[in-house]
Design an enzyme around this catalytic site. Structure first.
Site, PDB file in Angstrom:
ATOM      1  N   HIS A 191       0.802  -1.217   0.000  1.00  8.05           N
ATOM      2  CA  HIS A 191       0.000   0.000   0.000  1.00  8.05           C
ATOM      3  C   HIS A 191       0.836   1.269   0.000  1.00  8.05           C
ATOM      4  O   HIS A 191       0.412   2.282  -0.533  1.00  8.05           O
ATOM      5  CB  HIS A 191      -1.023  -0.032   1.121  1.00  8.05           C
ATOM      6  CG  HIS A 191      -2.276  -0.659   0.649  1.00  8.05           C
ATOM      7  ND1 HIS A 191      -2.467  -2.015   0.676  1.00  8.05           N
ATOM      8  CD2 HIS A 191      -3.347  -0.136   0.031  1.00  8.05           C
ATOM      9  CE1 HIS A 191      -3.621  -2.287   0.116  1.00  8.05           C
ATOM     10  NE2 HIS A 191      -4.187  -1.163  -0.283  1.00  8.05           N
ATOM     11  N   CYS A 221      -6.495  -3.783 -13.380  1.00  7.29           N
ATOM     12  CA  CYS A 221      -6.420  -2.643 -12.447  1.00  7.29           C
ATOM     13  C   CYS A 221      -5.287  -2.802 -11.442  1.00  7.29           C
ATOM     14  O   CYS A 221      -5.145  -1.994 -10.535  1.00  7.29           O
ATOM     15  CB  CYS A 221      -7.752  -2.428 -11.749  1.00  7.29           C
ATOM     16  SG  CYS A 221      -8.274  -3.839 -10.766  1.00  7.29           S
ATOM     17  N   ASP A 262      -2.705  -9.151  -6.558  1.00  6.44           N
ATOM     18  CA  ASP A 262      -2.987 -10.384  -5.818  1.00  6.44           C
ATOM     19  C   ASP A 262      -2.805 -11.625  -6.678  1.00  6.44           C
ATOM     20  O   ASP A 262      -2.345 -12.652  -6.189  1.00  6.44           O
ATOM     21  CB  ASP A 262      -4.413 -10.340  -5.234  1.00  6.44           C
ATOM     22  CG  ASP A 262      -4.451  -9.481  -3.984  1.00  6.44           C
ATOM     23  OD1 ASP A 262      -3.605  -9.701  -3.111  1.00  6.44           O
ATOM     24  OD2 ASP A 262      -5.307  -8.589  -3.901  1.00  6.44           O
ATOM     25  N   GLU A 267      -8.430 -12.245  -9.459  1.00  2.25           N
ATOM     26  CA  GLU A 267      -7.171 -12.085  -8.717  1.00  2.25           C
ATOM     27  C   GLU A 267      -6.829 -13.309  -7.885  1.00  2.25           C
ATOM     28  O   GLU A 267      -5.854 -13.318  -7.151  1.00  2.25           O
ATOM     29  CB  GLU A 267      -7.213 -10.820  -7.849  1.00  2.25           C
ATOM     30  CG  GLU A 267      -8.421 -10.697  -6.947  1.00  2.25           C
ATOM     31  CD  GLU A 267      -8.444  -9.403  -6.141  1.00  2.25           C
ATOM     32  OE1 GLU A 267      -7.434  -8.688  -6.083  1.00  2.25           O
ATOM     33  OE2 GLU A 267      -9.500  -9.114  -5.540  1.00  2.25           O
TER      34      GLU A 267
HETATM   35  C1  PEP Z   1      -5.029  -6.151  -7.173  1.00  3.99           C
HETATM   36  O1  PEP Z   1      -5.032  -7.054  -6.340  1.00  3.99           O
HETATM   37  O2  PEP Z   1      -4.348  -6.187  -8.228  1.00  3.99           O
HETATM   38  C2  PEP Z   1      -5.833  -4.925  -6.979  1.00  3.99           C
HETATM   39  C3  PEP Z   1      -5.984  -4.065  -7.942  1.00  3.99           C
HETATM   40  O3  PEP Z   1      -6.407  -4.680  -5.788  1.00  3.99           O
HETATM   41  P1  PEP Z   1      -5.628  -4.348  -4.413  1.00  3.99           P
HETATM   42  O4  PEP Z   1      -4.252  -3.847  -4.752  1.00  3.99           O
HETATM   43  O5  PEP Z   1      -6.462  -3.325  -3.728  1.00  3.99           O
HETATM   44  O6  PEP Z   1      -5.611  -5.677  -3.713  1.00  3.99           O
HETATM   45 MG    MG Z   2      -6.469  -7.286  -4.791  1.00  5.02          MG
END
Ligand code: PEP
Ligand code: MG
Length: 566
Positions: A194, A493, A446, A422
């Site tokens: 994050h 994404c 993920d 994911e």
């Molecule tokens: C991912 O897992 O690629 C995603 C876009 O969601 P997050 O990073 O919030 O897990």
């Molecule tokens: Mg994710």
């Protein structure tokens, strides 16, 4: 002072320079410090003095609580005093300092940790919780033993600082959103943790996984952060400063050139349009969607609405937040992901009992559906592992829709409902999921960690976290094929979409849209506009024949250079 260069994992590009601010959330980091024979007695005396000072502090606190809240509430401090008066504690610390010749704080913390460990094994819940009290006492004693300038709280941050932290939880990162942070540096974390995501959305550089930066850097040390190479330079020489000042001007100049692409379409030379969307987390990111020329929001991470608070957000509060985003981004879509509490996205303050989950989910669905009356909303479920879960989620969605209908509350009855791909099991059953989904969005952050068994937040295994791994590319190919044969769209994404080399492969694999942090949109648009779709496809086809991620990365980079894309 000599220049020191620390090497970590690049997490967000850019260059920054300024004073360090050590963020340690009130907990001391205690390095091992060796003492000499003649210092032993003074070190023991220092420890005794610190315990005495802490004891006075607790007496004072106990009296205050007694006056404010009553005798009963004040009794908790008796347990603290009991610990401080324990002769075994003194004996162990005394012996430890004499035998190991280490500083008092180091030995004291070791002894306290042993005590806490034995507490945590006790069956009785009340006694087990006393391990937490021990930690509190330890921090109070350490405060008297150590340099207090190492302790700070988030609310009193000055402007223009480089945040240096052991770790940055999603909720810490949220508290830093409105502050003028110029860079992030952390001891732990991987390339898609994050810290990386937040730094990118703030458009500031970040270096993670430095292992011991909080021990090497002190408050107000002058630092240079090179987010591209993953370097942190402490006390840079004049020569280094001049070098980075030039680099910085070059980066600024190329960013200005990128700005010129804002109003232009994301389209290849031979006319293939690629939809570029933005990932957002907080309401104050919403205006950037149009500012950066994104064609909507491909991922709205709603977890942030639930962080740094003791209660849950109400339906009305969520509805207002989603509605604001939908109205600003209109006529483009806003893809709202329902609460994703997996892995690293824990909510620190809200303790949610398991039986509350359906209620929280329904409240959020109502808010999202209500917002859908004000523009284009798409709903997306995270962490779906198979069709059973999708059907259960949709059954709840139908129930919520029926209720709104009966209450005559408007919403878009044709709202598109998509699945985040994911989890490897979802990819392996993509054909089945595609039949009952309106779109797919591949969460590569993920998907990579669960496919390659490499934690995305772990700096120790970051070198194994490989987006170009042939297994990942094949999984994406399989997902795209499944989606397209059912006539539905598929986006990416995860952070993979914001790396030009990887984005090229994703376009070659016929992904329909890419969603990323605001700071990456123009660089990806530049790549798209510099190439022909036919070239992208042939590069991708050849890359898919290679057998390792490294070969693939190198091959694509070389082809991009040959075609004049930097
Ligand atoms: C991912 O897992 O690629 C995603 C876009 O969601 P997050 O990073 O919030 O897990
Ligand atoms: Mg994710």
């Amino acid at each position: 002072m000599n220049e020191i260069v620390l090497k970590g994992i690049p997490a967000s590009s850019g260059i920054a320079y300024g004073p360090a601010f050590i963020l340690d959330k009130g907990e001391f980091i205690v390095p091992e410090r060796v003492i000499l024979e003649h210092e032993v007695d003074s070190e023991i005396a220092r420890f005794e003095q610190a315990v005495n000072d802490t004891r006075h502090e607790i007496y004072f606190l106990k009296e205050k609580i007694k006056q404010d809240l009553g005798e009963k509430q004040a009794q908790i401090f008796d347990a603290y005093l009991l610990v401080l008066d324990d002769p075994a504690l003194f004996e162990q610390v005394d012996q430890g300092i004499r035998q190991n010749k280490n500083a008092a704080e180091y030995i004291f913390l070791k002894v306290i940790k042993q005590h806490a460990q034995s507490f945590s094994k006790i069956k009785d819940e009340y006694l087990r919780e006393r391990a937490g009290d021990l930690n509190d006492i330890a921090q109070r004693v350490l405060k008297h033993l150590m340099d207090e300038s190492k302790l700070h709280d988030l609310d009193n941050l000055q402007d223009d600082l480089v945040i240096v932290a052991h770790n940055l939880s999603p909720s810490d990162a949220v508290s830093l959103y409105n502050k003028k942070i110029i860079a992030f540096v952390t001891d732990i974390g991987g390339p898609t943790s994050h810290t990386a995501i937040i730094a990118k959305s703030l458009g500031v550089p970040a270096v993670v996984g430095l292992k011991d930066s909080t021990l090497r850097i002190t408050n107000d040390d002058y630092l240079i952060i090179d987010g591209q190479k993953g370097l942190v330079i402490i006390h840079p020489t004049q020569h280094t400063k001049e070098f980075y000042s030039k680099e910085h001007s070059q980066i600024r100049a190329s960013l200005r050139r990128l700005e010129e692409l804002k109003g232009l379409p994301a389209q290849t030379i031979d006319g293939k349009k690629i939809a570029l969307l933005m990932n957002i987390g907080l309401a104050n990111e919403v205006p950037s969607v149009k500012k950066f020329g994104a064609e909507g929001v491909g991922l709205y991470r709603t977890e942030f609405l639930y962080m740094n608070r003791l209660d849950l957000p109400t339906e009305e509060e969520q509805y207002q937040a989603y509605r604001q985003a939908v109205e600003v981004v209109s006529p483009y879509p806003v893809t709202i992901r329902t609460l994703d509490l997996g892995g690293d996205k824990f909510i620190s303050s809200v303790q949610i009992p398991k039986e509350m989950s359906p209620f929280i989910f329904k409240t959020q669905l109502r808010a999202i559906l209500r917002a859908s009356a004000h523009g284009r909303v798409q709903l997306m479920y995270p962490m779906i592992s198979g069709i059973g879960e999708l059907r259960r989620a949709n059954a709840i969605l139908n129930e919520v829709k029926n209720n709104l209908h009966q209450e005559k509350i408007p919403f878009d009855s044709k709202i598109k409902v998509g699945v985040m791909m994911e989890v490897p099991s979802a990819v392996m059953t993509a054909e089945v999921l595609a039949k009952e989904s309106d779109f797919f969005s591949i969460g590569t952050n993920d998907l990579i960690q669960y496919t390659l068994a490499v934690e995305r937040v772990n700096e120790k295994t970051a070198h194994l976290y490989d987006p170009a791994h042939p297994a990942i590319l094949r999984m994406i190919q399989k997902t795209v094929d499944a989606a397209h044969s059912e006539g539905i769209q598929v986006g990416v994404c995860g952070e993979m979409a914001s790396d030009p080399t990887m984005a090229l492969l994703l376009i070659g694999l016929r992904v329909d849209e890419l969603s990323m942090s605001s700071s990456s949109i123009l660089a990806i648009k530049k790549m798209v506009r510099s190439l022909r779709f036919s070239d992208i496809q042939s590069i991708c086809q050849e890359a898919m024949q290679l057998t390792t991620g490294q070969e693939i990365q190198e091959f694509v980079l070389l082809q991009m250079q040959k075609l004049g894309v930097q």
